[in-house]
Write an enzyme that holds these catalytic residues in place. Structure first.
Site, PDB file in Angstrom:
ATOM      1  N   GLU A   1       0.564   3.913   1.847  1.00 22.25           N
ATOM      2  CA  GLU A   1       0.855   4.397   3.196  1.00 22.25           C
ATOM      3  C   GLU A   1       2.052   3.676   3.804  1.00 22.25           C
ATOM      4  O   GLU A   1       2.946   4.305   4.376  1.00 22.25           O
ATOM      5  CB  GLU A   1      -0.369   4.200   4.107  1.00 22.25           C
ATOM      6  CG  GLU A   1      -1.608   4.918   3.616  1.00 22.25           C
ATOM      7  CD  GLU A   1      -2.501   4.086   2.693  1.00 22.25           C
ATOM      8  OE1 GLU A   1      -3.723   4.294   2.725  1.00 22.25           O
ATOM      9  OE2 GLU A   1      -1.982   3.224   1.950  1.00 22.25           O
TER      10      GLU A   1
ATOM     11  N   CYS B   1       0.833  -1.201   0.000  1.00 28.33           N
ATOM     12  CA  CYS B   1       0.000   0.000   0.000  1.00 28.33           C
ATOM     13  C   CYS B   1       0.871   1.255   0.000  1.00 28.33           C
ATOM     14  O   CYS B   1       2.013   1.242   0.466  1.00 28.33           O
ATOM     15  CB  CYS B   1      -0.895   0.019   1.228  1.00 28.33           C
ATOM     16  SG  CYS B   1      -2.085  -1.330   1.294  1.00 28.33           S
TER      17      CYS B   1
ATOM     18  N   CYS C   1      -2.486  -1.017   7.185  1.00 29.93           N
ATOM     19  CA  CYS C   1      -1.832   0.300   7.237  1.00 29.93           C
ATOM     20  C   CYS C   1      -2.166   1.040   8.530  1.00 29.93           C
ATOM     21  O   CYS C   1      -1.311   1.695   9.119  1.00 29.93           O
ATOM     22  CB  CYS C   1      -2.213   1.131   6.021  1.00 29.93           C
ATOM     23  SG  CYS C   1      -1.445   0.533   4.500  1.00 29.93           S
TER      24      CYS C   1
END
Length: 140
Positions: free
Chosen positions: A60, A58, A98
């Site tokens: 993030e 991801c 995340c």
């Protein structure tokens, strides 16, 4: 750290721009982010997919891991922008993994901006998006 409107807009704009660096050939869902350290440095990230799916990363976590690998472990805010490649941007909240990684390094008051543009965003704290969380304090 106080985060004014101008800083929020810069973070949101950078998050939107980072979508262009995403590698998402399977979902066509592009995500970009901009992470602000407590000392004012910004790290960016984008999502990176993999044909085996599990190794995908991801946006993030990309930004957080980049920052941590360069010695930063205290963060003030993150802006996230996501949506289908040829569609409108959504208020794209971070996934559960995340959020848990954020919890490792961020205070409950950590600011999370879900951006459609530099001017169109929603603001949350980590505590709002991950209530009753488990983190490093629990192990002391």
């Amino acid at each position: 750290m106080t985060i004014d409107k101008q800083v929020i807009e810069i973070l949101c704009r950078q998050a939107v721009d980072m979508r262009s660096k995403s590698y998402a050939p399977y979902s066509d869902f592009l995500v970009g982010c901009a992470l602000l350290t407590e000392d004012g440095k910004v790290y960016s990230g984008c999502n990176i997919e993999n044909s085996a799916f599990g190794p995908s990363m991801c946006a993030e976590r990309t930004a957080i891991f980049k920052a941590v690998s360069e010695g930063h472990k205290e963060f003030a805010a993150i802006a996230i922008a996501g949506g289908k490649k040829d569609g409108e941007l959504q208020y794209c909240a971070p996934c559960g993994v995340c959020r848990q990684v954020m919890r490792e390094f961020c205070k409950p008051s950590f600011k999370i901006y879900l951006a459609k543009s530099a001017e169109d965003y929603k603001e949350f704290t980590l505590e709002e998006l991950l209530p009753e969380s488990f983190g490093p304090d629990n192990l002391k």
